[in-house]
Design a protein around this motif. Structure first.
Motif, PDB file in Angstrom:
ATOM      1  N   UNK A 101       0.836  -1.214   0.000  1.00 52.84           N
ATOM      2  CA  UNK A 101       0.000   0.000   0.000  1.00 52.84           C
ATOM      3  C   UNK A 101       0.870   1.263   0.000  1.00 52.84           C
ATOM      4  N   UNK A 102       2.102   1.121   0.480  1.00 54.15           N
ATOM      5  CA  UNK A 102       3.023   2.281   0.510  1.00 54.15           C
ATOM      6  C   UNK A 102       3.230   2.828  -0.896  1.00 54.15           C
ATOM      7  N   UNK A 103       3.325   1.914  -1.856  1.00 55.02           N
ATOM      8  CA  UNK A 103       3.618   2.355  -3.231  1.00 55.02           C
ATOM      9  C   UNK A 103       2.377   2.897  -3.937  1.00 55.02           C
ATOM     10  N   UNK A 104       1.220   2.528  -3.396  1.00 58.00           N
ATOM     11  CA  UNK A 104      -0.027   3.132  -3.890  1.00 58.00           C
ATOM     12  C   UNK A 104      -0.058   4.579  -3.356  1.00 58.00           C
ATOM     13  N   UNK A 105       0.222   4.696  -2.047  1.00 59.78           N
ATOM     14  CA  UNK A 105       0.182   6.019  -1.407  1.00 59.78           C
ATOM     15  C   UNK A 105       1.212   6.973  -2.022  1.00 59.78           C
ATOM     16  N   UNK A 106       2.376   6.449  -2.341  1.00 60.78           N
ATOM     17  CA  UNK A 106       3.445   7.324  -2.847  1.00 60.78           C
ATOM     18  C   UNK A 106       3.186   7.767  -4.287  1.00 60.78           C
ATOM     19  N   UNK A 107       2.269   7.069  -4.950  1.00 61.71           N
ATOM     20  CA  UNK A 107       1.968   7.417  -6.349  1.00 61.71           C
ATOM     21  C   UNK A 107       2.733   6.556  -7.338  1.00 61.71           C
ATOM     22  N   UNK A 108       3.609   5.673  -6.832  1.00 61.03           N
ATOM     23  CA  UNK A 108       4.429   4.897  -7.763  1.00 61.03           C
ATOM     24  C   UNK A 108       3.615   3.872  -8.566  1.00 61.03           C
ATOM     25  N   UNK A 109       2.586   3.292  -7.950  1.00 57.78           N
ATOM     26  CA  UNK A 109       1.806   2.291  -8.689  1.00 57.78           C
ATOM     27  C   UNK A 109       1.133   2.955  -9.896  1.00 57.78           C
ATOM     28  N   UNK A 110       0.633   4.162  -9.687  1.00 61.66           N
ATOM     29  CA  UNK A 110      -0.112   4.810 -10.780  1.00 61.66           C
ATOM     30  C   UNK A 110       0.758   5.693 -11.681  1.00 61.66           C
ATOM     31  N   UNK A 111       1.822   6.253 -11.107  1.00 59.07           N
ATOM     32  CA  UNK A 111       2.491   7.304 -11.892  1.00 59.07           C
ATOM     33  C   UNK A 111       3.991   7.120 -12.095  1.00 59.07           C
ATOM     34  N   UNK A 112       4.560   5.986 -11.638  1.00 59.78           N
ATOM     35  CA  UNK A 112       6.013   5.845 -11.819  1.00 59.78           C
ATOM     36  C   UNK A 112       6.276   5.181 -13.168  1.00 59.78           C
ATOM     37  N   UNK A 113       6.006   5.961 -14.201  1.00 59.62           N
ATOM     38  CA  UNK A 113       6.047   5.433 -15.563  1.00 59.62           C
ATOM     39  C   UNK A 113       7.043   6.200 -16.413  1.00 59.62           C
ATOM     40  N   UNK A 114       7.565   5.541 -17.410  1.00 55.31           N
ATOM     41  CA  UNK A 114       8.334   6.226 -18.450  1.00 55.31           C
ATOM     42  C   UNK A 114       7.556   6.119 -19.758  1.00 55.31           C
ATOM     43  N   UNK A 115       7.544   7.207 -20.560  1.00 48.35           N
ATOM     44  CA  UNK A 115       6.883   7.104 -21.860  1.00 48.35           C
ATOM     45  C   UNK A 115       7.822   6.405 -22.838  1.00 48.35           C
ATOM     46  N   UNK A 116       7.402   5.284 -23.382  1.00 47.22           N
ATOM     47  CA  UNK A 116       8.304   4.575 -24.291  1.00 47.22           C
ATOM     48  C   UNK A 116       7.751   4.527 -25.706  1.00 47.22           C
ATOM     49  N   UNK A 117       8.685   4.423 -26.633  1.00 44.33           N
ATOM     50  CA  UNK A 117       8.321   4.376 -28.052  1.00 44.33           C
ATOM     51  C   UNK A 117       9.232   3.355 -28.731  1.00 44.33           C
TER      52      UNK A 117
END
Ligand code: GAP
Length: 511
Positions: free
Chosen positions: A73-89
């Motif tokens: 749940x820590x990583x949900x709270x920190x935003x990493x589950x939803x937003x720790x993304x890189x845009x790839x092509x």
């Protein structure tokens, strides 16, 4: 520095036991590295330099060592589950995958290079009468390039802020950015890719729990904020520091230990009163830059780079960049993280994470300034700056690692001139006296010249040669790595001579 020079640094790291490819005998594991017998000493010294500068020099900074596994749940709270993304092509021809933002950043850097080269050429042509500001304002080629850069940069910053993947692709197409491998512009859409590694913990009737390998050490600090504050009776402002491994499934993992999938961070979260965070942000920027510059590689090797896109948690952010062999690159991030993390953990955990400020007589959620530096990037910056090829008199060359003495893996090499006449015993006696404070190395193999070269290559600042005179009057010659000068000194003066330059204490005193 050319690509060739960088390759030389990478092979030097392997040849002298600094860094090995992980799982090498099984053909390696991409973007994972092991530190060898020299590397681990240098790495430990870098960590000590950082740790002592935080927790010894600041009365109000303490350390912790939190676990790598944490409640998911820590990583949900920190935003990493939803937003720790890189845009790839992907490029459809080469089948290679790239970070869309990196492709655009590299394109912008190329325009900057063009502008800088134009300015350099003109500076040479006009000499002392050159007015750089005027040149920037009036030269048509610079004006054209600058306008192009500003336009792309504005579109890029907006696309990042809006997470507009279609616009990122559009910029790549509009700028005619080609795949460096296939040379084509046959690009896929841009997609988001989460960087966290997932594994499973335990086994229950309902199945195992999904846990993440932490992508940063910072969250271990946030969730322990109240534990440390209460048990340490800490008063705001105060900081919590920690070093430890972090894991990211990087899409583009290249440039040796610059971008790894398993790496190490040194992070410090500094808790302050709301409203005072930008003042502290400025203070920590200054403190951290001084720490870097104290290593003596020249102030021009460092610069700040303010972020175009602020992370979801930040109200100010900057990078400290170092001039790597492949250009200026981020080594450290300094972020004003607001109260985002503590508020979010309060919400997800249902536990209050507030501080009662006795001076204000009220409770509040502290704001946070974070300093976050990668040990491996710091290691790479130091090795790159230290690696020097020198031509000596007589046409000979030597490779020398000009490491700050306090960080060098071996501080002192003790070399008996010959393997007999009591010289090895005398050399061992010197090591036995000094080994409690200094990492020493004994070497009796090969000519003295070859032994000096070996020590130069690993950055040993002092070599001591024990000769026949040493057994008579207890003196030795000390040879200094950078100047190669030698002087005769009494053995009982060695500890002081070396401590003067090689002690962490004296390095810390300069910051
Ligand atoms: N807690 C904030 C944070 O993690 P970051 O900018 O993502 O911020 C901080 O990372 C530092 O960690 C970077 O400046 C860099 O030195 C190091 N770092 C990040 N990703 C890395 C990677 N894949 N390989 C090596 N070092 C990395």
């Amino acid at each position: 520095m050319s690509e060739d020079a960088f390759k030389k640094i990478v092979s030097h790291c392997k040849e002298y036991g600094f860094v090995f490819q992980s799982s090498e005998i099984y053909d390696g594991l991409s973007a994972v590295y092991d530190y060898g017998q020299m590397g681990v000493e240098l790495k430990n010294n870098i960590k000590k330099y950082w740790w002592d500068s935080m927790v010894l020099l600041h009365e109000n900074v303490v350390g912790i060592d939190s676990a790598i596994f944490m409640h998911p749940a820590i990583w949900k709270a920190s935003g990493h589950v939803d937003a720790f993304n890189d845009p790839l092509i992907d490029n459809k021809d080469s089948k290679k995958r790239y970070r869309a933002d990196v492709l655009i950043e590299e394109y912008l850097a190329k325009i900057d290079d063009k502008i800088n080269k134009e300015v350099e050429k003109a500076a040479k042509r006009f000499g002392d009468s050159f007015d750089e500001a005027m040149f920037h304002r009036t030269n048509p080629r610079i004006l054209e390039n600058q306008a192009k850069r500003d336009e792309i940069h504005a579109r890029f910053a907006k696309a990042l802020n809006d997470s507009n993947l279609e616009e990122l692709r559009r910029i790549i197409i509009d700028c005619e950015i080609a795949d460096p491998i296939s040379g084509t512009r046959n690009w896929t859409d841009v997609r988001q890719f989460n960087l966290m590694f997932i594994t499973e913990m335990g086994s229950t009737a309902d199945g195992a729990m999904k846990v993440y390998l932490r992508p940063e050490t910072a969250q271990g600090i946030f969730v322990n904020f109240l534990n440390v504050q209460k048990t340490g009776r800490m008063k705001i402002p105060f900081g919590i520091a920690q070093t430890g491994k972090a894991f990211r499934n990087e899409i583009v993992a290249r440039q040796f230990i610059f971008r790894m999938r398993e790496f190490e961070q040194m992070e410090m979260q500094f808790f302050v009163r709301p409203g005072e965070e930008l003042e502290w942000f400025a203070k920590w920027k200054e403190i951290r830059m001084k720490w870097h510059k104290a290593l003596g590689y020249g102030d021009n090797k460092y610069r700040f780079h303010d972020h175009d896109k602020l992370a979801h948690y930040a109200n100010a952010a900057t990078d400290i960049e170092f001039e790597m062999p492949f250009g200026f690159k981020e080594v450290e991030g300094i972020h004003s993280r607001t109260d985002f993390d503590l508020v979010s953990h309060e919400k997800y955990s249902g536990k209050k994470l507030q501080y009662f400020d006795p001076e204000l007589n009220k409770s509040y959620t502290p704001y946070v300034i974070e300093t976050s530096i990668g040990v491996d990037r710091m290691f790479l910056s130091i090795i790159s700056a230290a690696y020097t090829e020198e031509e000596l008199d007589g046409g000979e060359t030597r490779v020398v690692l000009k490491l700050p003495a306090a960080l060098a893996p071996i501080k002192l090499a003790v070399l008996p001139l010959v393997k007999k006449d009591g010289l090895p015993e005398k050399a061992r006696e010197i090591i036995d006296n000094l080994k409690f404070d200094l990492k020493c190395q004994y070497d009796e193999k090969d000519s003295i010249g070859k032994r000096y070269r070996r020590q130069d290559a690993i950055g040993t600042p002092y070599c001591v040669t024990v000769d026949h005179q040493s057994t008579k009057d207890n003196t030795v010659t000390v040879r200094y790595r950078d100047t190669m000068e030698q002087e005769r000194v009494a053995i009982d003066k060695l500890a002081d001579i070396i401590a003067d330059k090689a002690s962490m204490k004296n390095l810390l005193k300069t910051i």
